[in-house]
Motif scaffolding. Structure first.
Motif, PDB file in Angstrom:
ATOM      1  N   GLY A  11       0.838  -1.190   0.000  1.00 28.29           N
ATOM      2  CA  GLY A  11       0.000   0.000   0.000  1.00 28.29           C
ATOM      3  C   GLY A  11       0.877   1.245   0.000  1.00 28.29           C
ATOM      4  O   GLY A  11       2.053   1.209  -0.386  1.00 28.29           O
ATOM      5  N   ASN A  12       0.328   2.368   0.453  1.00 26.65           N
ATOM      6  CA  ASN A  12       1.087   3.620   0.489  1.00 26.65           C
ATOM      7  C   ASN A  12       2.312   3.498   1.389  1.00 26.65           C
ATOM      8  O   ASN A  12       2.239   2.915   2.467  1.00 26.65           O
ATOM      9  N   ILE A  13       3.415   4.084   0.927  1.00 26.67           N
ATOM     10  CA  ILE A  13       4.627   4.129   1.743  1.00 26.67           C
ATOM     11  C   ILE A  13       5.033   5.577   2.013  1.00 26.67           C
ATOM     12  O   ILE A  13       5.262   5.974   3.155  1.00 26.67           O
ATOM     13  N   ALA A  14       5.119   6.370   0.959  1.00 21.18           N
ATOM     14  CA  ALA A  14       5.593   7.749   1.103  1.00 21.18           C
ATOM     15  C   ALA A  14       5.044   8.595  -0.040  1.00 21.18           C
ATOM     16  O   ALA A  14       4.431   8.076  -0.977  1.00 21.18           O
ATOM     17  N   TYR A  15       5.284   9.889   0.031  1.00 20.04           N
ATOM     18  CA  TYR A  15       4.791  10.792  -1.018  1.00 20.04           C
ATOM     19  C   TYR A  15       5.748  11.976  -1.157  1.00 20.04           C
ATOM     20  O   TYR A  15       6.576  12.256  -0.286  1.00 20.04           O
ATOM     21  N   LYS A  16       5.621  12.690  -2.252  1.00 17.22           N
ATOM     22  CA  LYS A  16       6.380  13.919  -2.452  1.00 17.22           C
ATOM     23  C   LYS A  16       5.584  14.869  -3.337  1.00 17.22           C
ATOM     24  O   LYS A  16       4.662  14.468  -4.048  1.00 17.22           O
ATOM     25  N   ARG A  17       5.967  16.111  -3.275  1.00 17.61           N
ATOM     26  CA  ARG A  17       5.403  17.136  -4.147  1.00 17.61           C
ATOM     27  C   ARG A  17       6.558  17.741  -4.939  1.00 17.61           C
ATOM     28  O   ARG A  17       7.084  18.790  -4.603  1.00 17.61           O
ATOM     29  N   SER A  35       3.431  -1.353   8.549  1.00 11.90           N
ATOM     30  CA  SER A  35       2.174  -0.607   8.665  1.00 11.90           C
ATOM     31  C   SER A  35       1.031  -1.593   8.788  1.00 11.90           C
ATOM     32  O   SER A  35       1.218  -2.813   8.644  1.00 11.90           O
ATOM     33  N   GLU A  36      -0.155  -1.055   9.031  1.00  8.99           N
ATOM     34  CA  GLU A  36      -1.363  -1.867   9.081  1.00  8.99           C
ATOM     35  C   GLU A  36      -2.040  -1.947   7.711  1.00  8.99           C
ATOM     36  O   GLU A  36      -3.166  -2.405   7.601  1.00  8.99           O
ATOM     37  N   PHE A  37      -1.327  -1.528   6.683  1.00  6.66           N
ATOM     38  CA  PHE A  37      -1.899  -1.529   5.336  1.00  6.66           C
ATOM     39  C   PHE A  37      -1.721  -2.874   4.640  1.00  6.66           C
ATOM     40  O   PHE A  37      -2.150  -3.042   3.494  1.00  6.66           O
ATOM     41  N   PHE A  38      -1.079  -3.827   5.300  1.00  6.87           N
ATOM     42  CA  PHE A  38      -0.887  -5.156   4.723  1.00  6.87           C
ATOM     43  C   PHE A  38      -0.785  -6.163   5.863  1.00  6.87           C
ATOM     44  O   PHE A  38      -0.571  -5.803   7.018  1.00  6.87           O
ATOM     45  N   THR A  39      -0.923  -7.427   5.529  1.00  4.44           N
ATOM     46  CA  THR A  39      -0.794  -8.472   6.539  1.00  4.44           C
ATOM     47  C   THR A  39       0.687  -8.748   6.781  1.00  4.44           C
ATOM     48  O   THR A  39       1.528  -8.496   5.930  1.00  4.44           O
ATOM     49  N   GLY A  40       1.014  -9.282   7.928  1.00  3.19           N
ATOM     50  CA  GLY A  40       2.411  -9.539   8.258  1.00  3.19           C
ATOM     51  C   GLY A  40       3.012  -8.391   9.042  1.00  3.19           C
ATOM     52  O   GLY A  40       2.491  -7.274   9.058  1.00  3.19           O
ATOM     53  N   LYS A  41       4.142  -8.667   9.689  1.00  5.75           N
ATOM     54  CA  LYS A  41       4.778  -7.673  10.544  1.00  5.75           C
ATOM     55  C   LYS A  41       5.544  -6.621   9.759  1.00  5.75           C
ATOM     56  O   LYS A  41       5.608  -5.461  10.147  1.00  5.75           O
ATOM     57  N   GLN A  42       6.166  -7.035   8.650  1.00  2.00           N
ATOM     58  CA  GLN A  42       6.915  -6.089   7.839  1.00  2.00           C
ATOM     59  C   GLN A  42       7.088  -6.644   6.430  1.00  2.00           C
ATOM     60  O   GLN A  42       6.858  -7.824   6.179  1.00  2.00           O
ATOM     61  N   ALA A  43       7.461  -5.754   5.505  1.00  4.11           N
ATOM     62  CA  ALA A  43       7.727  -6.152   4.122  1.00  4.11           C
ATOM     63  C   ALA A  43       9.045  -5.536   3.689  1.00  4.11           C
ATOM     64  O   ALA A  43       9.312  -4.360   3.964  1.00  4.11           O
TER      65      ALA A  43
END
Length: 227
Positions: A166-172, A197-205
């Motif tokens: 899912g989302n990780i970071a952004y920039k302008r 994050s809570e945007f995916f299953t598992g502890k980390q990616a």
């Protein structure tokens, strides 16, 4: 059945006595840009948390309509153009935008799109008769030339993420990314990005993307190690 009216918060308890979003699985597929498309399993809770973090992180509010050039069958489109409406009073534009002439003429709206769509608008020097309040872009690298042109009309948020996380970071503009609200980022010994994050299953990616200069929740994206 989803509620008929928008709800204030997208915590999983909002469906109490109906069903638990943590038990509902959604099967996404990666784009296959680096090989065969991979199946990614998330829960409804994951995409709810991603949508809620987007609303809170960008302080989204007001009488706005969500318009999209993307499909809701993809993780990005589903989260931004559908689930996010349940954390706001936003309406969902009934027509998927395929041509700029289909954009609303008399509505305040957020445009959910891709760099490739913006590339076409830039190529033909398109001028928005009714510019969006905000433009979210994801799915590919955004060329600086395209950003500089489109940002003359609206606030442009270039999102870095993946189907897996899912989302990780952004920039302008520029090359410095800011880590998304409710996301933690680190690096392994090869400088590959580690996402929690809570945007995916598992502890980390751990992704194959190489990052540098990680400090104060900001970093630069150097390259993908598998390209």
């Amino acid at each position: 059945m989803l509620p008929e009216k928008p709800v204030k918060k997208l915590k999983w308890q909002m469906f109490e006595n109906i069903y638990n979003p943590k038990d509902i699985k959604i099967n996404f597929f990666t784009s296959g840009s680096t090989g065969v498309p991979q199946s990614i399993i998330k829960t409804l809770y994951n995409v709810q948390m991603e949508a809620q973090a987007t609303v809170e992180g960008f302080n989204l509010k007001g009488d706005l309509t969500l318009c999209a050039t993307t499909l809701n069958t993809h993780s990005y489109g589903l989260t931004f153009d559908f689930i996010m409406a349940f954390d706001t009073n936003f309406k969902i534009y009934q027509t998927r935008i395929e041509f700029p002439e289909q954009l609303p003429k008399d509505l305040d709206y957020i445009l959910i799109s891709t760099p490739s769509f913006m590339e076409k608008l830039t190529k033909y020097n398109y001028e928005f008769p009714n510019p969006p309040e905000l433009i979210f872009l994801a799915g590919a690298k955004l060329d600086d030339r395209v950003y500089n042109y489109i940002s003359k009309f609206s606030d442009v948020v270039d999102i870095y993420g993946s189907t897996e996380t899912g989302n990780i970071a952004y920039k302008r503009g520029g090359n410095i990314f800011t880590v998304f609200h409710n996301v933690d980022v680190g690096m392994d010994e090869e400088n590959k990005i580690i996402v929690k994050s809570e945007f995916f299953t598992g502890k980390q990616a751990v992704l194959n993307d190489i990052i540098e200069n990680l400090e104060n929740r900001k970093f630069t994206l150097k390259k993908r190690s598998d390209r």
